[in-house]
Design a protein around this motif. Structure first.
Motif, PDB file in Angstrom:
ATOM      1  N   MET A  83      -1.409  12.605   7.818  1.00 26.89           N
ATOM      2  CA  MET A  83      -0.774  12.403   6.681  1.00 26.89           C
ATOM      3  C   MET A  83      -1.272  12.014   5.362  1.00 26.89           C
ATOM      4  O   MET A  83      -2.307  11.929   5.754  1.00 26.89           O
ATOM      5  CB  MET A  83       0.258  10.622   6.929  1.00 26.89           C
ATOM      6  CG  MET A  83       0.707  11.743   8.205  1.00 26.89           C
ATOM      7  SD  MET A  83       2.034  12.569   8.701  1.00 26.89           S
ATOM      8  CE  MET A  83       3.141  12.850   7.640  1.00 26.89           C
ATOM      9  N   ARG A  84      -1.042  12.059   4.479  1.00 27.50           N
ATOM     10  CA  ARG A  84      -1.225  11.495   2.554  1.00 27.50           C
ATOM     11  C   ARG A  84      -1.658  10.502   2.571  1.00 27.50           C
ATOM     12  O   ARG A  84      -1.299  10.094   2.942  1.00 27.50           O
ATOM     13  CB  ARG A  84      -0.426  12.191   2.477  1.00 27.50           C
ATOM     14  CG  ARG A  84      -0.930  12.026   0.534  1.00 27.50           C
ATOM     15  CD  ARG A  84      -2.079  12.991  -0.018  1.00 27.50           C
ATOM     16  NE  ARG A  84      -2.655  12.875  -1.235  1.00 27.50           N
ATOM     17  CZ  ARG A  84      -1.600  13.672  -2.548  1.00 27.50           C
ATOM     18  NH1 ARG A  84      -0.841  14.079  -2.199  1.00 27.50           N
ATOM     19  NH2 ARG A  84      -2.197  13.142  -3.523  1.00 27.50           N
ATOM     20  N   ALA A  85      -2.578   9.869   2.244  1.00 29.83           N
ATOM     21  CA  ALA A  85      -3.356   9.192   1.367  1.00 29.83           C
ATOM     22  C   ALA A  85      -3.968   8.865   0.452  1.00 29.83           C
ATOM     23  O   ALA A  85      -4.112   9.757  -0.487  1.00 29.83           O
ATOM     24  CB  ALA A  85      -4.918   8.243   1.826  1.00 29.83           C
ATOM     25  N   ARG A  86      -2.586   8.536  -1.111  1.00 34.78           N
ATOM     26  CA  ARG A  86      -2.561   8.783  -2.262  1.00 34.78           C
ATOM     27  C   ARG A  86      -4.344   8.444  -2.852  1.00 34.78           C
ATOM     28  O   ARG A  86      -4.517   9.246  -4.074  1.00 34.78           O
ATOM     29  CB  ARG A  86      -1.493   8.136  -2.670  1.00 34.78           C
ATOM     30  CG  ARG A  86      -0.081   8.393  -2.264  1.00 34.78           C
ATOM     31  CD  ARG A  86      -0.061   9.611  -3.392  1.00 34.78           C
ATOM     32  NE  ARG A  86       1.187  10.371  -3.204  1.00 34.78           N
ATOM     33  CZ  ARG A  86       1.275  11.205  -3.617  1.00 34.78           C
ATOM     34  NH1 ARG A  86       0.777  11.902  -3.721  1.00 34.78           N
ATOM     35  NH2 ARG A  86       2.595  12.413  -3.183  1.00 34.78           N
ATOM     36  N   HIS A  87      -4.416   7.659  -2.324  1.00 33.50           N
ATOM     37  CA  HIS A  87      -5.994   7.136  -2.544  1.00 33.50           C
ATOM     38  C   HIS A  87      -6.846   6.845  -1.960  1.00 33.50           C
ATOM     39  O   HIS A  87      -6.277   4.952  -1.036  1.00 33.50           O
ATOM     40  CB  HIS A  87      -5.619   6.517  -3.993  1.00 33.50           C
ATOM     41  CG  HIS A  87      -7.126   5.915  -5.204  1.00 33.50           C
ATOM     42  ND1 HIS A  87      -7.516   6.926  -5.249  1.00 33.50           N
ATOM     43  CD2 HIS A  87      -7.646   4.751  -5.085  1.00 33.50           C
ATOM     44  CE1 HIS A  87      -8.329   6.563  -6.716  1.00 33.50           C
ATOM     45  NE2 HIS A  87      -8.418   5.120  -5.711  1.00 33.50           N
ATOM     46  N   LEU A  88      -7.745   7.160  -1.068  1.00 32.92           N
ATOM     47  CA  LEU A  88      -8.758   6.564  -0.187  1.00 32.92           C
ATOM     48  C   LEU A  88      -9.499   5.574  -0.658  1.00 32.92           C
ATOM     49  O   LEU A  88     -10.322   4.690  -1.933  1.00 32.92           O
ATOM     50  CB  LEU A  88     -10.232   6.812  -0.069  1.00 32.92           C
ATOM     51  CG  LEU A  88      -9.513   7.832   1.495  1.00 32.92           C
ATOM     52  CD1 LEU A  88      -8.404   8.963   1.813  1.00 32.92           C
ATOM     53  CD2 LEU A  88     -11.066   8.620   1.960  1.00 32.92           C
ATOM     54  N   CYS A  89      -9.320   4.203   0.106  1.00 30.96           N
ATOM     55  CA  CYS A  89     -10.212   2.852  -0.586  1.00 30.96           C
ATOM     56  C   CYS A  89      -9.626   2.309   0.557  1.00 30.96           C
ATOM     57  O   CYS A  89      -8.961   2.252   2.102  1.00 30.96           O
ATOM     58  CB  CYS A  89      -9.150   1.706  -1.571  1.00 30.96           C
ATOM     59  SG  CYS A  89      -7.140   1.856  -1.587  1.00 30.96           S
ATOM     60  N   GLU A  90      -9.993   0.588   0.224  1.00 29.28           N
ATOM     61  CA  GLU A  90     -10.564  -0.771   1.561  1.00 29.28           C
ATOM     62  C   GLU A  90      -9.110  -1.139   1.996  1.00 29.28           C
ATOM     63  O   GLU A  90      -9.472  -1.210   3.064  1.00 29.28           O
ATOM     64  CB  GLU A  90     -11.275  -1.416   1.652  1.00 29.28           C
ATOM     65  CG  GLU A  90     -11.259  -2.845   0.187  1.00 29.28           C
ATOM     66  CD  GLU A  90     -12.254  -3.455   0.002  1.00 29.28           C
ATOM     67  OE1 GLU A  90     -12.692  -3.916   1.256  1.00 29.28           O
ATOM     68  OE2 GLU A  90     -12.445  -3.594  -0.823  1.00 29.28           O
ATOM     69  N   HIS A  91      -8.239  -0.893   1.230  1.00 31.26           N
ATOM     70  CA  HIS A  91      -7.005  -1.312   2.049  1.00 31.26           C
ATOM     71  C   HIS A  91      -5.768  -0.168   1.615  1.00 31.26           C
ATOM     72  O   HIS A  91      -4.555  -0.475   1.175  1.00 31.26           O
ATOM     73  CB  HIS A  91      -5.952  -2.196   0.685  1.00 31.26           C
ATOM     74  CG  HIS A  91      -6.131  -1.965  -0.665  1.00 31.26           C
ATOM     75  ND1 HIS A  91      -7.591  -2.369  -1.407  1.00 31.26           N
ATOM     76  CD2 HIS A  91      -5.550  -1.142  -1.729  1.00 31.26           C
ATOM     77  CE1 HIS A  91      -7.463  -2.161  -2.551  1.00 31.26           C
ATOM     78  NE2 HIS A  91      -6.026  -1.374  -2.445  1.00 31.26           N
TER      79      HIS A  91
END
Length: 370
Positions: A83-91
């Protein structure tokens, strides 16, 4: 034997539910709804066993709406979901029930150098800790950036979509893909290329299959987007012809990577020769890297050995779909045989072991989770 296919990359969408702005640039070619029935029908033209495949996000303008749509579908052909991650980051948001995420790096809204940003690398670290995949769809001239990002988190499992979106087999592409292939957990999907130039296809597949380990390659249709640069039929037929219906390429590698099979646990016991005990422990403190690699290739995801006095106990988790096939593959590996020549003299069968057993199987008598 009938070829089994697990498609490692397909898309579906219902335009009555989802809004995909990027379709506006696709004229009428794929600007309509596509369902699992459409995919099954196209695969149904062929005499093979289509098991289903991996749904990959479609760059919908509302990721939560897309999640809701896909998870409500009960098709047995959807074997795993990315599925989609709008913006990879730690949260970042990670829906339950996924095998991985994709943040498209090839679209106009993704800034150049995005995969080198600290937040992106932190996102890879989170995915690695949770044993989730990152699907990487890149601009071809940023593959080197991707390598520089992934090498900071080598334990992260990353899947290169569509052979890196290649259109020209130049030296910069080859150099970047060779670097990516050298990383321990980078995989590549055989998809995304035009099929009208047969020489280009052969040269590309020669390069990809000669650069990436066989266990890191997977057939993918990119349905229905494949129709923008080729056709479903032409792409499928050309990959089948080149790889000669190789079961690993067409189903087994994807099943293992995407954990499509239910894990199986095997427990076994053998005796440790006291005079060889220290040597045995020394071997396993620094095992041959090629042996560990083969173990993973054969669908074994977890493997531990314990020692008490003159007994060795092992527990192994297997996520393949054909244990005999994978064990036969392991038994044919020269480096594994060289390892066994070192370890076998340290062991001996327990009393009561069958003639066919070296390590003797153990029966499960209690499971807290059942």
């Amino acid at each position: 034997m009938m070829l089994e296919i697990v498609d490692s990359h397909f898309h579906i969408w219902d335009l009555n539910i989802l809004n995909l702005p990027w379709l506006n640039s696709c004229a009428g070619i794929i600007k309509r709804s596509f369902s699992m029935d459409d995919i099954a029908k196209d695969y149904g033209q062929y005499d093979f066993n289509f098991k289903g495949g991996v749904y990959v996000e479609v760059d919908c303008d509302n990721a939560i709406q897309e999640d809701d749509y896909i998870f409500k579908l009960k098709s047995p052909y959807i074997l795993a979901r990315v599925m989609r991650a709008r913006h990879l980051c730690e949260h970042m948001r990670l829906p339950i029930g996924i095998v991985g995420v994709r943040e498209p790096l090839h679209i106009d809204s993704s800034p150049r150098g995005r995969c080198l940003e600290r937040s992106f690398i932190q996102g890879l670290e989170v995915l690695a800790k949770q044993d989730l995949l990152f699907e990487s769809c890149n601009r071809v001239d940023e593959l080197e950036d991707l390598y520089n990002s992934i090498k900071q988190v080598p334990e992260a499992k990353v899947v290169i979509n569509h052979c890196g979106n290649v259109s020209t087999l130049d030296e910069s592409y080859k150099k970047a893909m060779t670097k990516l292939a050298s990383l321990p957990n980078v995989y590549c999907k055989i998809s995304g290329f035009t099929t009208d130039n047969k020489l280009f296809v052969k040269n590309l597949l020669d390069f990809i299959s000669g650069t990436f380990d066989h266990s890191k390659l997977m057939y993918a249709s990119n349905y229905p987007v494949v129709n923008l640069y080729s056709s479903f039929e032409d792409h499928l037929n050309c990959v089948r012809e080149y790889f000669n219906d190789d079961l690993d390429i067409f189903s087994k590698n994807a099943k293992k990577l995407y954990k499509i099979n239910r894990p199986q646990l095997f427990a076994s016991v053998i005796k440790l020769r006291p005079e060889k005990a220290e040597y045995y422990k020394k071997l396993h403190a620094n095992p041959f890297s090629s042996v560990n690699k083969m173990i993973r290739e054969c669908g074994i995801t977890k493997y531990k050995i314990w020692n008490r006095d003159d007994l060795l106990f092992s527990v192994m988790e297997y996520c393949g779909d054909d244990f005999e096939y994978d064990m036969a593959k392991m038994a044919q590996d020269p480096e594994t045989n060289r390892w066994w020549k070192e370890t076998d003299p340290c062991q001996k069968r327990i009393d009561g072991a069958l003639k066919s057993e070296w390590w003797a199987d153990m029966d499960l008598v209690y499971d807290l989770n059942k």
